[in-house]
Design an enzyme around this catalytic site. Sequence first.
Site, PDB file in Angstrom:
ATOM      1  CG  HIS A 100      -1.721   1.267   1.371  1.00 41.30           C
ATOM      2  ND1 HIS A 100      -2.934   1.459   0.743  1.00 41.30           N
ATOM      3  CD2 HIS A 100      -1.468   2.407   2.077  1.00 41.30           C
ATOM      4  CE1 HIS A 100      -3.398   2.662   1.057  1.00 41.30           C
ATOM      5  NE2 HIS A 100      -2.528   3.254   1.860  1.00 41.30           N
ATOM      6  CD  GLU A 101       1.979   3.334   3.620  1.00 42.78           C
ATOM      7  OE1 GLU A 101       2.159   4.458   3.071  1.00 42.78           O
ATOM      8  OE2 GLU A 101       0.979   3.070   4.310  1.00 42.78           O
ATOM      9  CG  HIS A 104       0.489   6.341  -0.502  1.00 44.43           C
ATOM     10  ND1 HIS A 104      -0.654   6.947  -0.974  1.00 44.43           N
ATOM     11  CD2 HIS A 104       0.130   5.742   0.671  1.00 44.43           C
ATOM     12  CE1 HIS A 104      -1.658   6.726  -0.140  1.00 44.43           C
ATOM     13  NE2 HIS A 104      -1.203   5.990   0.861  1.00 44.43           N
ATOM     14  CG  HIS A 108       5.720  11.548  -5.045  1.00 51.83           C
ATOM     15  ND1 HIS A 108       6.994  11.553  -4.519  1.00 51.83           N
ATOM     16  CD2 HIS A 108       5.434  12.847  -5.317  1.00 51.83           C
ATOM     17  CE1 HIS A 108       7.438  12.799  -4.460  1.00 51.83           C
ATOM     18  NE2 HIS A 108       6.517  13.597  -4.938  1.00 51.83           N
TER      19      HIS A 108
END
Length: 228
Positions: A100-101, A104, A108
């Site tokens: 999940h991270e 991100h 980005h």
Amino acid sequence: MPFFYDSTYLFLIPAMLISLWAQFKVSSTFENYSKVRGSRGITGAEAARNLLDSNGLYYVPIEIVRGKLSDHYDPTVKVLRLSEDVYYGTSVASVGVAAHEVGHAIQHKNSYKPLVIRNSIVPAVNLGSSLSWILFFAGIVLSIKPLVTLGIVFFSAVVVFQIITLPVEFDASARALKEIRAQGILYGEEERGAKKVLDAAALTYVAATIMAVSQLIRLVAISNSRDN
């Protein structure tokens, strides 16, 4: 009746109950699937490194951060930080959270619009969050309507931030599951377990948004009652 016992607190009760339920849901779901080991035995850190590299994010380091479920991607310094349980864990939950991270980080890199908007308003939101209550209460105590209104406007920025956060988090989870599947990190029931963990985590953001909206409604109700 003193101001801080105002009946408008009733606006917050449903949001508080939803928040408590969401926190319980994410904690229990993570705890449950943290006991389910992935068949490949890959740690959260290894999964994250795999997914970062497969998306050309070789330059993003992975660091350990203190705390439980304190995992996050920091776009300001392009660093992925994982809690110890996730970093070293080989469970379905650890891999899901780590992925999940990474989602991100991919957002980005690709300048995902909701993330760009959210990051751009962070300074304004931090300021609004700090000043909104001060201005609002000062306006109430001093009976200065413009201060009350300004406090509400500032708090509205917090609500907007929470609303924009929802698609950012949902998209990161969708990217995570897609990448897990593409790289063959989890299979079948393991992948479905990771999805349950991420779905539970998403509930906390939904709850935070409901709470922020409820607070805004409450502030408007207090302001209107003072005008009558």
